[in-house]
Design a protein around this motif. Sequence first.
Motif, PDB file in Angstrom:
ATOM      1  N   LYS A 172      18.023  28.703  88.558  1.00  0.00           N
ATOM      2  CA  LYS A 172      17.611  28.049  87.311  1.00  0.00           C
ATOM      3  C   LYS A 172      16.693  28.949  86.490  1.00  0.00           C
ATOM      4  CE  LYS A 172      17.908  23.346  89.179  1.00  0.00           C
ATOM      5  NZ  LYS A 172      17.129  22.159  89.609  1.00  0.00           N
ATOM      6  N   GLN A 173      15.779  29.639  87.173  1.00  0.00           N
ATOM      7  CA  GLN A 173      14.823  30.496  86.471  1.00  0.00           C
ATOM      8  C   GLN A 173      15.467  31.782  85.977  1.00  0.00           C
ATOM      9  OE1 GLN A 173      11.768  30.968  89.430  1.00  0.00           O
ATOM     10  NE2 GLN A 173      10.799  28.998  88.974  1.00  0.00           N
ATOM     11  N   THR A 177      20.102  27.397  82.197  1.00  0.00           N
ATOM     12  CA  THR A 177      21.071  26.290  82.244  1.00  0.00           C
ATOM     13  C   THR A 177      21.944  26.231  80.987  1.00  0.00           C
ATOM     14  OG1 THR A 177      19.352  24.813  81.368  1.00  0.00           O
ATOM     15  CG2 THR A 177      19.637  24.878  83.771  1.00  0.00           C
ATOM     16  N   ASP A 178      21.995  27.338  80.241  1.00  0.00           N
ATOM     17  CA  ASP A 178      22.839  27.359  79.038  1.00  0.00           C
ATOM     18  C   ASP A 178      24.320  27.406  79.387  1.00  0.00           C
ATOM     19  OD1 ASP A 178      20.625  27.282  77.430  1.00  0.00           O
ATOM     20  OD2 ASP A 178      20.526  29.458  77.156  1.00  0.00           O
ATOM     21  N   HIS A 179      24.634  28.126  80.463  1.00  0.00           N
ATOM     22  CA  HIS A 179      26.041  28.329  80.819  1.00  0.00           C
ATOM     23  C   HIS A 179      26.472  27.556  82.062  1.00  0.00           C
ATOM     24  CE1 HIS A 179      26.281  31.423  77.773  1.00  0.00           C
ATOM     25  NE2 HIS A 179      25.250  32.051  78.307  1.00  0.00           N
ATOM     26  N   ILE A 180      25.528  27.227  82.936  1.00  0.00           N
ATOM     27  CA  ILE A 180      25.897  26.542  84.176  1.00  0.00           C
ATOM     28  C   ILE A 180      24.954  25.370  84.450  1.00  0.00           C
ATOM     29  CG2 ILE A 180      26.877  28.617  85.229  1.00  0.00           C
ATOM     30  CD1 ILE A 180      24.328  28.770  86.975  1.00  0.00           C
ATOM     31  N   VAL A 181      25.436  24.474  85.293  1.00  0.00           N
ATOM     32  CA  VAL A 181      24.631  23.365  85.796  1.00  0.00           C
ATOM     33  C   VAL A 181      24.434  23.596  87.288  1.00  0.00           C
ATOM     34  CG1 VAL A 181      24.535  20.870  86.184  1.00  0.00           C
ATOM     35  CG2 VAL A 181      25.539  21.772  84.074  1.00  0.00           C
ATOM     36  N   VAL A 182      23.202  23.463  87.755  1.00  0.00           N
ATOM     37  CA  VAL A 182      22.894  23.645  89.175  1.00  0.00           C
ATOM     38  C   VAL A 182      22.759  22.265  89.813  1.00  0.00           C
ATOM     39  CG1 VAL A 182      21.298  24.634  90.859  1.00  0.00           C
ATOM     40  CG2 VAL A 182      21.691  25.800  88.675  1.00  0.00           C
ATOM     41  N   LEU A 183      23.603  21.991  90.802  1.00  0.00           N
ATOM     42  CA  LEU A 183      23.591  20.707  91.502  1.00  0.00           C
ATOM     43  C   LEU A 183      23.102  20.917  92.931  1.00  0.00           C
ATOM     44  CD1 LEU A 183      27.117  19.477  90.334  1.00  0.00           C
ATOM     45  CD2 LEU A 183      24.916  18.909  89.312  1.00  0.00           C
ATOM     46  N   GLY A 184      22.101  20.177  93.321  1.00  0.00           N
ATOM     47  CA  GLY A 184      21.565  20.322  94.672  1.00  0.00           C
ATOM     48  C   GLY A 184      20.269  21.100  94.668  1.00  0.00           C
ATOM     49  N   GLN A 200      24.004  22.723 100.800  1.00  0.00           N
ATOM     50  CA  GLN A 200      24.770  23.450  99.794  1.00  0.00           C
ATOM     51  C   GLN A 200      24.237  23.234  98.387  1.00  0.00           C
ATOM     52  OE1 GLN A 200      28.501  21.833 101.089  1.00  0.00           O
ATOM     53  NE2 GLN A 200      28.580  20.305  99.454  1.00  0.00           N
ATOM     54  N   VAL A 201      24.496  24.241  97.560  1.00  0.00           N
ATOM     55  CA  VAL A 201      24.156  24.216  96.140  1.00  0.00           C
ATOM     56  C   VAL A 201      25.452  24.439  95.375  1.00  0.00           C
ATOM     57  CG1 VAL A 201      22.874  25.347  94.278  1.00  0.00           C
ATOM     58  CG2 VAL A 201      21.833  25.114  96.555  1.00  0.00           C
ATOM     59  N   MET A 202      25.694  23.605  94.366  1.00  0.00           N
ATOM     60  CA  MET A 202      26.895  23.739  93.552  1.00  0.00           C
ATOM     61  C   MET A 202      26.514  24.286  92.180  1.00  0.00           C
ATOM     62  SD  MET A 202      29.086  22.497  95.738  1.00  0.00           S
ATOM     63  CE  MET A 202      30.556  22.340  94.743  1.00  0.00           C
ATOM     64  N   LEU A 203      27.260  25.269  91.717  1.00  0.00           N
ATOM     65  CA  LEU A 203      27.078  25.839  90.384  1.00  0.00           C
ATOM     66  C   LEU A 203      28.325  25.505  89.574  1.00  0.00           C
ATOM     67  CD1 LEU A 203      25.771  29.365  91.471  1.00  0.00           C
ATOM     68  CD2 LEU A 203      24.457  27.267  91.110  1.00  0.00           C
ATOM     69  N   LYS A 204      28.143  24.859  88.442  1.00  0.00           N
ATOM     70  CA  LYS A 204      29.285  24.372  87.666  1.00  0.00           C
ATOM     71  C   LYS A 204      29.151  24.803  86.218  1.00  0.00           C
ATOM     72  CE  LYS A 204      29.506  20.068  86.356  1.00  0.00           C
ATOM     73  NZ  LYS A 204      29.679  18.602  86.247  1.00  0.00           N
TER      74      LYS A 204
END
Length: 238
Positions: A172-173, A177-184, A200-204
């Motif tokens: 995130k840092q 978050t302009d191009h992706i969303v971090v889930l988890g 797990q961490v999901m990048l979308k």
Amino acid sequence: GIQRVEKELIDLLPGGRVARLDFDTTRRKGDFQRILGSFARKEADILLGTQMVAKGHDFPDVTLVGVLNADLSLNLPDFRSAEHTFQLLTQVSGRAGRGEKPGEVIVQTLNPNHYSIESACRGEDKLFYREEAYRRRSLGYPPFGELIRVRFSGKDEEKVMNNAAQFAQHIKQTVGTDHIVVLGPAPAPVLRVKGQYRYQVMLKGNCRKVRSEIESCLVVYRKNKSVIINVEIDPYGF
């Protein structure tokens, strides 16, 4: 389970001969073909099985197919769950009426209005595609966006969890978050496998645009040898 269904079939149809096709009845080499052959030779009246009975079998005299708990796969934590449900129902429906006799399919579901079940029952591929494409595009799921699963595993649950949390914060840092969303991070659907805890961490989103930054973050966290990191793009199964 399937054993209970078998018992109820025998109770309801005392004269019916049931052939069961599942993991327990196909442990030995040749069991699968033996059971299918028995049904094809009409030594059994009812073929009862798991998903393995849905694909590629041609029995011209089969006129009735029943699907139990057709919506079960919709509850899986997978963005493709509706697609899998539609595919399975379409495949299994094709087992009935393959010869000259007309066929009938009975579907048991608690969610009859779900678009995957409704589309499959009506035989409308285009309806399913429109609904599924709309949802995936709205939520940024493949093929309209990219999904990356970063899974952390190790014997020490606290270390695994902390590593996953630090990685998510670092992404995130660093990437923003302009191009992706971090889930988890979140526990994997099956938390512990062979003594290994898994988070797990999901990048979308538009992950391709920031792939080099993601790879740089991964290099940092792969230095911790007590935690194993596995990366999968557009994963099948979660």
